[in-house]
Design a protein around this motif. Sequence first.
Motif, mmCIF file in Angstrom:
data_model
loop_
_atom_site.group_PDB
_atom_site.id
_atom_site.type_symbol
_atom_site.label_atom_id
_atom_site.label_comp_id
_atom_site.label_asym_id
_atom_site.label_seq_id
_atom_site.Cartn_x
_atom_site.Cartn_y
_atom_site.Cartn_z
ATOM 1 N N GLY A 387 12.998 10.795 4.449
ATOM 2 C CA GLY A 387 13.379 9.393 4.323
ATOM 3 C C GLY A 387 12.352 8.505 3.692
ATOM 4 N N MET A 388 11.462 9.062 2.863
ATOM 5 C CA MET A 388 10.457 8.257 2.185
ATOM 6 C C MET A 388 10.541 8.550 0.692
ATOM 7 S SD MET A 388 7.276 8.590 4.888
ATOM 8 C CE MET A 388 6.262 7.451 3.990
ATOM 9 N N PRO A 389 11.578 7.997 0.019
ATOM 10 C CA PRO A 389 11.841 8.338 -1.388
ATOM 11 C C PRO A 389 10.787 7.831 -2.356
ATOM 12 C CG PRO A 389 13.266 6.545 -0.671
ATOM 13 C CD PRO A 389 12.576 7.047 0.557
ATOM 14 N N ASN A 390 10.010 6.842 -1.966
ATOM 15 C CA ASN A 390 9.015 6.268 -2.873
ATOM 16 C C ASN A 390 7.606 6.817 -2.651
ATOM 17 O OD1 ASN A 390 10.913 4.498 -4.129
ATOM 18 N ND2 ASN A 390 10.810 3.187 -2.298
ATOM 19 N N THR A 391 7.541 7.908 -1.896
ATOM 20 C CA THR A 391 6.232 8.498 -1.588
ATOM 21 C C THR A 391 5.526 8.964 -2.860
ATOM 22 O OG1 THR A 391 6.877 9.241 0.615
ATOM 23 C CG2 THR A 391 5.060 10.410 -0.428
ATOM 24 N N ALA A 412 -10.162 13.696 -1.469
ATOM 25 C CA ALA A 412 -9.558 12.612 -0.690
ATOM 26 C C ALA A 412 -8.054 12.680 -0.888
ATOM 27 C CB ALA A 412 -10.096 11.258 -1.132
ATOM 28 N N PHE A 413 -7.299 12.577 0.216
ATOM 29 C CA PHE A 413 -5.843 12.485 0.155
ATOM 30 C C PHE A 413 -5.477 11.016 -0.083
ATOM 31 C CE2 PHE A 413 -4.479 16.416 2.872
ATOM 32 C CZ PHE A 413 -5.062 17.238 1.928
ATOM 33 N N LEU A 414 -4.890 10.736 -1.230
ATOM 34 C CA LEU A 414 -4.463 9.379 -1.556
ATOM 35 C C LEU A 414 -2.951 9.280 -1.389
ATOM 36 C CD1 LEU A 414 -6.606 8.728 -4.765
ATOM 37 C CD2 LEU A 414 -7.195 8.318 -2.361
ATOM 38 N N PHE A 415 -2.499 8.205 -0.754
ATOM 39 C CA PHE A 415 -1.089 8.126 -0.332
ATOM 40 C C PHE A 415 -0.551 6.716 -0.559
ATOM 41 C CE2 PHE A 415 1.859 7.062 3.171
ATOM 42 C CZ PHE A 415 2.859 8.019 2.960
ATOM 43 N N SER A 416 0.708 6.677 -0.927
ATOM 44 C CA SER A 416 1.427 5.403 -0.996
ATOM 45 C C SER A 416 2.875 5.667 -0.614
ATOM 46 C CB SER A 416 1.358 4.807 -2.409
ATOM 47 O OG SER A 416 2.187 3.647 -2.483
ATOM 48 N N ALA A 417 3.403 4.851 0.291
ATOM 49 C CA ALA A 417 4.783 5.026 0.748
ATOM 50 C C ALA A 417 5.746 4.083 0.052
ATOM 51 C CB ALA A 417 4.858 4.820 2.260
ATOM 52 N N ASN A 418 5.217 3.114 -0.648
ATOM 53 C CA ASN A 418 6.067 2.081 -1.231
ATOM 54 C C ASN A 418 5.879 1.982 -2.741
ATOM 55 O OD1 ASN A 418 6.955 1.176 1.422
ATOM 56 N ND2 ASN A 418 4.870 0.373 1.631
ATOM 57 N N ARG A 419 6.961 1.600 -3.409
ATOM 58 C CA ARG A 419 6.932 1.454 -4.851
ATOM 59 C C ARG A 419 5.943 0.343 -5.246
ATOM 60 N NH1 ARG A 419 12.727 0.848 -7.185
ATOM 61 N NH2 ARG A 419 12.786 2.955 -6.289
ATOM 62 N N GLU A 421 2.943 0.111 -4.868
ATOM 63 C CA GLU A 421 1.748 -0.031 -4.023
ATOM 64 C C GLU A 421 0.708 0.971 -4.491
ATOM 65 O OE1 GLU A 421 0.535 0.921 0.561
ATOM 66 O OE2 GLU A 421 2.440 -0.089 0.225
ATOM 67 N N PRO A 422 -0.518 0.544 -4.704
ATOM 68 C CA PRO A 422 -1.537 1.467 -5.230
ATOM 69 C C PRO A 422 -1.854 2.590 -4.236
ATOM 70 C CG PRO A 422 -2.554 -0.588 -4.531
ATOM 71 C CD PRO A 422 -1.073 -0.803 -4.466
ATOM 72 N N LEU A 423 -2.222 3.723 -4.782
ATOM 73 C CA LEU A 423 -2.640 4.855 -3.949
ATOM 74 C C LEU A 423 -3.960 4.526 -3.254
ATOM 75 C CD1 LEU A 423 -1.839 7.706 -6.480
ATOM 76 C CD2 LEU A 423 -0.846 7.521 -4.191
ATOM 77 N N LYS A 424 -4.004 4.803 -1.948
ATOM 78 C CA LYS A 424 -5.209 4.581 -1.152
ATOM 79 C C LYS A 424 -5.428 5.771 -0.233
ATOM 80 C CE LYS A 424 -4.671 -0.470 -0.948
ATOM 81 N NZ LYS A 424 -4.489 -1.629 -0.035
ATOM 82 N N PRO A 425 -6.641 5.928 0.295
ATOM 83 C CA PRO A 425 -6.867 6.983 1.284
ATOM 84 C C PRO A 425 -5.872 6.870 2.439
ATOM 85 C CG PRO A 425 -8.960 6.094 0.591
ATOM 86 C CD PRO A 425 -7.899 5.222 -0.037
ATOM 87 N N VAL A 426 -5.421 8.023 2.945
ATOM 88 C CA VAL A 426 -4.378 8.068 3.969
ATOM 89 C C VAL A 426 -4.678 7.135 5.136
ATOM 90 C CG1 VAL A 426 -3.328 9.559 5.709
ATOM 91 C CG2 VAL A 426 -3.586 10.380 3.373
ATOM 92 N N ALA A 427 -5.911 7.153 5.611
ATOM 93 C CA ALA A 427 -6.260 6.369 6.792
ATOM 94 C C ALA A 427 -6.102 4.867 6.562
ATOM 95 C CB ALA A 427 -7.689 6.674 7.228
ATOM 96 N N GLN A 428 -6.157 4.433 5.298
ATOM 97 C CA GLN A 428 -6.121 3.000 5.009
ATOM 98 C C GLN A 428 -4.720 2.461 4.757
ATOM 99 O OE1 GLN A 428 -8.800 2.083 1.785
ATOM 100 N NE2 GLN A 428 -10.428 3.394 2.616
#
Length: 559
Positions: A387-391, A412-419, A421-428
């Motif tokens: 359910g996270m199509p913009n991952t 570093a694992f960089l993640f963004s869940a939203n369209r 939105e810049p990629l950032k470290p998972v914890a942030q």
Amino acid sequence: MLKSLSIRNFVLIDRLNIEFEDGFSVVTGETGAGKSIILGALALVLGQRADSKSIQAHAEKCVVEAVFDLSAYHLEAFFADHDLEYDARNCFLRRELLVSGKSRAFINDTPTPLTVVKSLGDRLIDIHSQHQNLLLADTHFQLKVIDVMSRTETLLKTYRETYNRYLSLSAQLAGLAEKTAKAKEEENYLRFQFEELKAAHLTEDEQEKLEREWDTLTHAEEIKLALYKVASLLNGDEQNAIRMIKESVSAMAALESCFPKAKEYAGRLRSACIDLNDLSAELEVLKEDIEYSPERMEWVNNRLNTLYALQQKHRRSSVGELIACRDAFEEQLRLIDSSDEEIALLTGQQADVSRRLTAQAAEISALRKKAAGSVEQQLVRRMMQLGMPNTRFRIEFTAKPQPGADGTDEIAFLFSANRNEPLKPVAQTASGGEISRLMLCVKAMIAGFAALPAIIFDEIDTGTSGDIADRMAGIMQELGRNMQVIAITHLPQIAAKGKAHYFVYKEDTDERTYTRIRRLDEAERVHEIARMLSGATLTDASVANAKELLNPKKQVKPA
């Protein structure tokens, strides 16, 4: 897989025996019923730290025993390496905790160090508790995920051997350089001390001989007079001892015909006369040798003063110790003279090892980067299914300034869940629910590579519900086709997917409250899932919904 678990006198559990199924199973129960207690007991038998406070009051000890089926996991070498009996179908792990605080661990009834039990436990079960979601922010965990996916275990083992050799050579070089630098600072002093001791021409027993000679020289006149007197008494011109003994021999010999013992006495007197003659001759020579010599006295006195001064200067108590001190100075000077060659030799060896290390690190890094693309694609695809199509997900590589125990990569694992939105470290950037979903995807991805006999998810569904929970359950159900999966959950969507369903509850007695667990039958499962849907009060709608969750293919026809 975990076949069974037996617990005695642990926290709220007086006696518990439970058998587990293969595939995907679920464990449910009210908050505080004791699910974490059961997990704690399992962690204890797998080698975690023990606390005597966990023992029930009035009990002498608690015992936890787990039985595993290892037939599919090729652990024969582990058991052989630790001299343990190997039974693929029934491997028994037992932990006993005494009120004294002591604990004992056993593998197949053999007393075993806890480190060995923990090492085996790590190969048997992966217990994923809620706090482990925080590992996603740990770069060491992230690197471990990539290493599992890139299958670098063998290369890393070789690399670490080279790395340890590199560290050893570096330490030797640093130590030698420090020692040499310090020695060179003192070189002039050392060389002066060595030359002084060398010039002294020391011999081991010289001091004792000189001290005896000094005593003789200082009493030369007294000794010479005494020797003259004794020589004169033994064999002087007038009456002397040897002449008197000779007369005694003659007198005794005259009695031999009438007094038989006279022959023996005459013989003894003759022997005494011979000894005294010899002694007299030696004394005649010795009294001429003893001379008072001021020059010799001065030389001996000066030599002894030199030895005493050297001992005082170097804080030694004998010439033997001075010789050892001289040899130590010589060795230090040898080190200084040869240190440049030794440093050059070690530097060359270090350079060779460094080149090997760099090549091995580059090979490992190439495999990691190759696997990183696949990991990125798999995680994005799995997160979209949840359910996270913009991952968006990317693994960022940075080169370390110096090689480390795991190579030259920092990731570093960089993640963004939203369209947008810049990629950032998972914890942030990731929320609790997103972290839970991402961690489940990571575990599902690496499960086949890590080849764990079993995995336990302790409320990994935190922060999710509804359709997302159902999809997470689908992932766990899929995992259960290849391995044993046990999920502790509060969500009915996940509970309904289990092949087996275990219920944890509390039972009150007149004495105290106990934690219990039992496997639910089909009717009980409907009741439990309906309770999870609607709370304490069951409704026809919640029961119908529970049946639908348990049997999704059996659609209820509208009236």
